[in-house]
Design an enzyme around this catalytic site. Sequence first.
Site, PDB file in Angstrom:
ATOM      1  N   ASP A 102      18.708  89.799 -84.706  1.00 40.59           N
ATOM      2  CA  ASP A 102      19.713  90.849 -84.829  1.00 40.59           C
ATOM      3  C   ASP A 102      19.641  91.520 -86.194  1.00 40.59           C
ATOM      4  O   ASP A 102      19.619  92.741 -86.306  1.00 40.59           O
ATOM      5  CB  ASP A 102      21.132  90.320 -84.533  1.00 40.59           C
ATOM      6  CG  ASP A 102      21.519  89.093 -85.352  1.00 40.59           C
ATOM      7  OD1 ASP A 102      20.716  88.617 -86.186  1.00 40.59           O
ATOM      8  OD2 ASP A 102      22.646  88.587 -85.157  1.00 40.59           O
ATOM      9  N   ASP A 105      18.980  89.509 -93.415  1.00 37.62           N
ATOM     10  CA  ASP A 105      19.863  89.656 -94.575  1.00 37.62           C
ATOM     11  C   ASP A 105      19.143  89.031 -95.775  1.00 37.62           C
ATOM     12  O   ASP A 105      18.298  89.677 -96.388  1.00 37.62           O
ATOM     13  CB  ASP A 105      21.197  88.990 -94.214  1.00 37.62           C
ATOM     14  CG  ASP A 105      22.294  89.182 -95.241  1.00 37.62           C
ATOM     15  OD1 ASP A 105      22.372  90.255 -95.842  1.00 37.62           O
ATOM     16  OD2 ASP A 105      23.094  88.250 -95.434  1.00 37.62           O
ATOM     17  N   PHE A 154      28.925  94.111 -94.368  1.00 37.01           N
ATOM     18  CA  PHE A 154      28.983  93.188 -93.246  1.00 37.01           C
ATOM     19  C   PHE A 154      29.266  93.997 -91.988  1.00 37.01           C
ATOM     20  O   PHE A 154      30.215  94.765 -91.933  1.00 37.01           O
ATOM     21  CB  PHE A 154      30.055  92.119 -93.460  1.00 37.01           C
ATOM     22  CG  PHE A 154      29.870  90.969 -92.507  1.00 37.01           C
ATOM     23  CD1 PHE A 154      28.979  89.943 -92.795  1.00 37.01           C
ATOM     24  CD2 PHE A 154      30.561  90.933 -91.302  1.00 37.01           C
ATOM     25  CE1 PHE A 154      28.779  88.903 -91.902  1.00 37.01           C
ATOM     26  CE2 PHE A 154      30.367  89.889 -90.400  1.00 37.01           C
ATOM     27  CZ  PHE A 154      29.473  88.872 -90.700  1.00 37.01           C
ATOM     28  N   ARG A 167      31.028  90.969 -80.478  1.00 37.20           N
ATOM     29  CA  ARG A 167      29.628  91.029 -80.018  1.00 37.20           C
ATOM     30  C   ARG A 167      29.424  92.078 -78.925  1.00 37.20           C
ATOM     31  O   ARG A 167      28.334  92.612 -78.764  1.00 37.20           O
ATOM     32  CB  ARG A 167      29.188  89.666 -79.462  1.00 37.20           C
ATOM     33  CG  ARG A 167      29.087  88.558 -80.478  1.00 37.20           C
ATOM     34  CD  ARG A 167      28.329  87.386 -79.868  1.00 37.20           C
ATOM     35  NE  ARG A 167      28.482  86.148 -80.617  1.00 37.20           N
ATOM     36  CZ  ARG A 167      27.737  85.811 -81.675  1.00 37.20           C
ATOM     37  NH1 ARG A 167      26.814  86.645 -82.108  1.00 37.20           N
ATOM     38  NH2 ARG A 167      27.921  84.666 -82.293  1.00 37.20           N
TER      39      ARG A 167
HETATM   40  P1  IMP Z   1      19.818  85.598 -93.366  1.00 40.34           P
HETATM   41  O1  IMP Z   1      19.312  84.188 -93.197  1.00 40.34           O
HETATM   42  O2  IMP Z   1      20.618  85.765 -94.612  1.00 40.34           O
HETATM   43  O3  IMP Z   1      18.723  86.630 -93.261  1.00 40.34           O
HETATM   44  O4  IMP Z   1      20.881  85.840 -92.246  1.00 40.34           O
HETATM   45  C1  IMP Z   1      20.573  86.122 -90.953  1.00 40.34           C
HETATM   46  C2  IMP Z   1      21.740  85.767 -90.048  1.00 40.34           C
HETATM   47  O5  IMP Z   1      23.021  85.905 -90.702  1.00 40.34           O
HETATM   48  C3  IMP Z   1      21.767  86.731 -88.897  1.00 40.34           C
HETATM   49  O6  IMP Z   1      21.021  86.229 -87.823  1.00 40.34           O
HETATM   50  C4  IMP Z   1      23.237  86.851 -88.593  1.00 40.34           C
HETATM   51  O7  IMP Z   1      23.612  85.851 -87.666  1.00 40.34           O
HETATM   52  C5  IMP Z   1      23.934  86.586 -89.902  1.00 40.34           C
HETATM   53  N1  IMP Z   1      24.324  87.851 -90.562  1.00 40.34           N
HETATM   54  C6  IMP Z   1      23.807  88.366 -91.708  1.00 40.34           C
HETATM   55  N2  IMP Z   1      24.392  89.526 -92.033  1.00 40.34           N
HETATM   56  C7  IMP Z   1      25.285  89.782 -91.051  1.00 40.34           C
HETATM   57  C8  IMP Z   1      26.200  90.878 -90.803  1.00 40.34           C
HETATM   58  O8  IMP Z   1      26.306  91.868 -91.548  1.00 40.34           O
HETATM   59  N3  IMP Z   1      26.963  90.769 -89.675  1.00 40.34           N
HETATM   60  C9  IMP Z   1      26.876  89.721 -88.809  1.00 40.34           C
HETATM   61  N4  IMP Z   1      26.036  88.687 -89.008  1.00 40.34           N
HETATM   62  C10 IMP Z   1      25.234  88.711 -90.120  1.00 40.34           C
HETATM   63 MG    MG Z   2      25.938  85.197 -86.448  1.00 37.34          MG
END
Ligand code: IMP
Ligand code: MG
Length: 182
Positions: A102, A105, A154, A167
Amino acid sequence: MEPGDGFLGPTLIDAETIQNRVRELGDQISADYRGKMPHVLAILKGASIFHADLVRAIRLELSFDFIALGSYGDQTMTSGEVRILKDLDESLDGRDVLLVEDIVDTGLTLHYLLKNLRARNPRSLKVAALLNKPSRREIEVPVDYIGFDIPDEFVVGYGLDYGQRYRNLPEIHALQLNADPR
Ligand code: IMP
Ligand code: MG
């Protein structure tokens, strides 16, 4: 998180813009994988909606499977510690795997998962992410297909949640948090 910790902000990406971009990605993936049969994995639950639309925009024979990850931290934070809650049903050995996420980040989730999946000996392994927050990256990860780069906000909707809510929204909204939990 309790209801009231955040409220829906304005639409960041509307439904038609998302659908148009998903069609473009589907065209690009169809061209790139011509003659192959991609195995298209969705990371549950966030990527489920994007995956469902993307596979229908790919005009090739393909197969798909699902994996569910859990993190130990809070919903809006990434600890980098990820565990597999539900593993894939099928082997990846010798297959052309496309992983659908999805949002990327910090990159920590993807970094962990790619290492895990590479060890299963796929013939190729690529990543498609609907959303990308480049300014938040803590570790470099390869993302081959990106829907939209977004600023450090976010966001919820189109599969993305805040405490399991929102969702089902067909568009992406910014969430206004009363207190930024990061
Ligand atoms: P990362 O490991 O920091 O890259 O985070 C990835 C996961 O964090 C994604 O698969 C999402 O489930 C969650 N996430 C990160 N940013 C957001 C956001 O802005 N909204 C909702 N979920 C997020
Ligand atoms: Mg999530």
